[in-house]
Design a protein around this motif. Structure first.
Motif, PDB file in Angstrom:
ATOM      1  N   THR A   1       0.678  -1.511   0.221  1.00 24.64           N
ATOM      2  CA  THR A   1       0.027   0.162   0.045  1.00 24.64           C
ATOM      3  C   THR A   1       0.724   1.247   0.306  1.00 24.64           C
ATOM      4  O   THR A   1       1.782   1.655   0.874  1.00 24.64           O
ATOM      5  CB  THR A   1      -0.958  -0.101   1.372  1.00 24.64           C
ATOM      6  N   ASN A   2       0.565   2.263  -1.211  1.00 17.09           N
ATOM      7  CA  ASN A   2       1.617   3.686  -1.211  1.00 17.09           C
ATOM      8  C   ASN A   2       1.249   4.159  -0.444  1.00 17.09           C
ATOM      9  O   ASN A   2       1.647   5.817   0.409  1.00 17.09           O
ATOM     10  CB  ASN A   2       1.155   4.375  -2.460  1.00 17.09           C
ATOM     11  N   ILE A   3      -0.729   4.631   0.833  1.00 21.59           N
ATOM     12  CA  ILE A   3      -1.466   5.656   0.581  1.00 21.59           C
ATOM     13  C   ILE A   3      -2.279   4.849   1.837  1.00 21.59           C
ATOM     14  O   ILE A   3      -2.906   4.019   1.512  1.00 21.59           O
ATOM     15  CB  ILE A   3      -1.718   6.350  -0.312  1.00 21.59           C
ATOM     16  N   LEU A   4      -2.007   5.763   2.226  1.00 15.47           N
ATOM     17  CA  LEU A   4      -3.303   4.797   3.816  1.00 15.47           C
ATOM     18  C   LEU A   4      -4.091   6.340   4.447  1.00 15.47           C
ATOM     19  O   LEU A   4      -3.673   7.198   5.395  1.00 15.47           O
ATOM     20  CB  LEU A   4      -2.763   4.876   4.810  1.00 15.47           C
ATOM     21  N   LEU A   5      -4.992   5.641   3.781  1.00 16.20           N
ATOM     22  CA  LEU A   5      -6.202   7.141   4.049  1.00 16.20           C
ATOM     23  C   LEU A   5      -6.711   7.073   5.669  1.00 16.20           C
ATOM     24  O   LEU A   5      -7.793   5.873   5.117  1.00 16.20           O
ATOM     25  CB  LEU A   5      -7.248   7.519   2.643  1.00 16.20           C
ATOM     26  N   ALA A   6      -6.432   7.925   6.395  1.00 17.30           N
ATOM     27  CA  ALA A   6      -7.370   7.472   7.705  1.00 17.30           C
ATOM     28  C   ALA A   6      -8.099   8.922   8.088  1.00 17.30           C
ATOM     29  O   ALA A   6      -7.526   9.853   8.256  1.00 17.30           O
ATOM     30  CB  ALA A   6      -6.196   7.328   8.876  1.00 17.30           C
ATOM     31  N   ASP A   7     -10.054   8.174   8.602  1.00 19.58           N
ATOM     32  CA  ASP A   7     -11.224   8.941   8.324  1.00 19.58           C
ATOM     33  C   ASP A   7     -10.544   9.180  10.409  1.00 19.58           C
ATOM     34  O   ASP A   7     -10.566   7.749  10.510  1.00 19.58           O
ATOM     35  CB  ASP A   7     -12.347   8.372   8.281  1.00 19.58           C
ATOM     36  N   THR A   8     -11.307  10.211  10.539  1.00 20.57           N
ATOM     37  CA  THR A   8     -11.583  10.595  12.178  1.00 20.57           C
ATOM     38  C   THR A   8     -13.208  10.462  12.609  1.00 20.57           C
ATOM     39  O   THR A   8     -12.694  10.985  11.186  1.00 20.57           O
ATOM     40  CB  THR A   8     -10.143  11.299  12.597  1.00 20.57           C
ATOM     41  N   SER A   9     -12.731  10.605  13.768  1.00 23.76           N
ATOM     42  CA  SER A   9     -14.216  11.327  13.860  1.00 23.76           C
ATOM     43  C   SER A   9     -15.028  12.462  14.199  1.00 23.76           C
ATOM     44  O   SER A   9     -12.608  13.466  14.410  1.00 23.76           O
ATOM     45  CB  SER A   9     -13.864  10.396  16.233  1.00 23.76           C
ATOM     46  N   GLY A  10     -15.100  12.963  14.432  1.00 18.56           N
ATOM     47  CA  GLY A  10     -15.824  14.169  14.110  1.00 18.56           C
ATOM     48  C   GLY A  10     -15.043  14.450  15.178  1.00 18.56           C
ATOM     49  O   GLY A  10     -15.591  14.397  16.778  1.00 18.56           O
ATOM     50  N   ARG A  11     -14.286  16.194  15.810  1.00 19.15           N
ATOM     51  CA  ARG A  11     -14.453  16.945  16.545  1.00 19.15           C
ATOM     52  C   ARG A  11     -14.580  18.155  16.973  1.00 19.15           C
ATOM     53  O   ARG A  11     -14.114  19.248  15.647  1.00 19.15           O
ATOM     54  CB  ARG A  11     -12.240  16.833  16.527  1.00 19.15           C
ATOM     55  N   LEU A  12     -14.852  18.886  17.810  1.00 22.50           N
ATOM     56  CA  LEU A  12     -15.185  20.256  17.880  1.00 22.50           C
ATOM     57  C   LEU A  12     -13.753  20.699  17.982  1.00 22.50           C
ATOM     58  O   LEU A  12     -13.765  19.978  19.869  1.00 22.50           O
ATOM     59  CB  LEU A  12     -16.428  20.729  18.716  1.00 22.50           C
ATOM     60  N   GLN A  13     -13.869  21.814  18.016  1.00 20.91           N
ATOM     61  CA  GLN A  13     -12.301  22.560  18.431  1.00 20.91           C
ATOM     62  C   GLN A  13     -12.594  22.944  19.415  1.00 20.91           C
ATOM     63  O   GLN A  13     -11.048  23.377  19.775  1.00 20.91           O
ATOM     64  CB  GLN A  13     -11.625  23.469  17.415  1.00 20.91           C
ATOM     65  N   ASN A  14     -13.409  23.134  20.475  1.00 22.78           N
ATOM     66  CA  ASN A  14     -13.496  24.354  21.636  1.00 22.78           C
ATOM     67  C   ASN A  14     -13.717  22.836  22.509  1.00 22.78           C
ATOM     68  O   ASN A  14     -14.093  23.390  24.105  1.00 22.78           O
ATOM     69  CB  ASN A  14     -14.564  24.911  21.390  1.00 22.78           C
ATOM     70  N   ASN A  15     -13.932  21.296  22.062  1.00 25.50           N
ATOM     71  CA  ASN A  15     -13.760  20.684  23.189  1.00 25.50           C
ATOM     72  C   ASN A  15     -12.371  19.813  23.059  1.00 25.50           C
ATOM     73  O   ASN A  15     -12.030  19.090  22.739  1.00 25.50           O
ATOM     74  CB  ASN A  15     -14.936  19.745  22.815  1.00 25.50           C
ATOM     75  N   THR A  16     -12.011  20.338  24.888  1.00 25.94           N
ATOM     76  CA  THR A  16     -10.242  19.771  25.198  1.00 25.94           C
ATOM     77  C   THR A  16     -10.093  17.949  24.786  1.00 25.94           C
ATOM     78  O   THR A  16      -9.310  17.945  24.653  1.00 25.94           O
ATOM     79  CB  THR A  16      -9.559  20.579  26.480  1.00 25.94           C
ATOM     80  N   ASN A  17     -11.614  17.927  25.263  1.00 23.91           N
ATOM     81  CA  ASN A  17     -11.013  16.208  25.835  1.00 23.91           C
ATOM     82  C   ASN A  17     -10.494  15.554  24.088  1.00 23.91           C
ATOM     83  O   ASN A  17     -10.653  14.973  23.662  1.00 23.91           O
ATOM     84  CB  ASN A  17     -12.571  15.280  26.596  1.00 23.91           C
ATOM     85  N   LEU A  18     -11.535  16.126  23.452  1.00 20.77           N
ATOM     86  CA  LEU A  18     -12.061  15.123  21.845  1.00 20.77           C
ATOM     87  C   LEU A  18     -10.556  15.810  21.569  1.00 20.77           C
ATOM     88  O   LEU A  18     -10.259  15.207  20.546  1.00 20.77           O
ATOM     89  CB  LEU A  18     -13.258  16.092  21.167  1.00 20.77           C
ATOM     90  N   MET A  19     -10.659  17.051  21.950  1.00 23.35           N
ATOM     91  CA  MET A  19      -8.835  17.301  20.386  1.00 23.35           C
ATOM     92  C   MET A  19      -7.588  16.478  20.890  1.00 23.35           C
ATOM     93  O   MET A  19      -7.270  16.131  20.519  1.00 23.35           O
ATOM     94  CB  MET A  19      -8.566  18.821  20.811  1.00 23.35           C
TER      95      MET A  19
END
Length: 173
Positions: free
Chosen positions: A99-117
């Motif tokens: 595999t040349n490229i692994l595209l990794a999707d992540t869960s949506g994150r609100l930038q103002n939520n410290t725990n999620l970041m």
């Protein structure tokens, strides 16, 4: 930044790069990943997808459907699984299989939520355990329809993740 098209027109055979894609919920991360995967296929890259958005209902199914349509392998886990662990496993699985490229999707994150970041920074740390160079690319997806909030998102995501790519979606609205 060097335009994507120029970068991947170079020969990527025997390279393994990880693209971590993140942003807030609804920005268009998963659809954008499918579009990029298709583009990279056209450049003769062997692409795999990691379904790291384990929190949004049907996110794994959405990415899996794109993978099936494009004939691209998708590494996925159960809904609610740890995103960092899934991406670690995906890096390990694709490292030696051409595999040349692994595209990794992540869960949506609100930038103002410290725990999620902090969870997202964990994804980067864990990725480095699987591959010290990973992720080579940390791309932020922004929704063009949300206005000036995009600037705040870009600042906060960059502070936490050292963003080195930006994709703006929904410009056709």
């Amino acid at each position: 930044l060097e335009p994507l098209e120029q970068k991947w027109q170079a020969n990527l055979i025997n390279q393994h790069e990880i693209i971590l894609v993140f942003g807030i919920n609804g920005a268009g991360k998963t659809t954008t990943i499918a579009k990029i995967a298709y583009f990279l296929q056209q450049q003769n890259c062997l692409v795999a997808l990691a379904a790291g958005d384990t929190y949004r209902a049907a996110a794994v199914e959405q990415l899996s459907a794109w993978g099936k349509q494009l004939r691209i392998p998708v590494i996925a886990g159960l809904q609610g699984a740890d995103c960092a662990s899934l991406i670690f496993d995906a890096i390990q699985e694709t490292k030696g299989n051409g595999t040349n490229i692994l595209l990794a999707d992540t869960s949506g994150r609100l930038q103002n939520n410290t725990n999620l970041m902090q969870e997202l920074t964990k994804v980067v740390r864990v990725s480095k355990k699987a591959d010290p160079n990973a992720p080579q690319h940390r791309w932020l997806v922004l929704d063009a329809t949300i206005g000036l909030n995009s600037i705040e998102q870009a600042i906060v995501f960059h502070e936490h993740l050292d963003v080195n790519g930006l994709i703006i979606t929904k410009l056709d609205c």
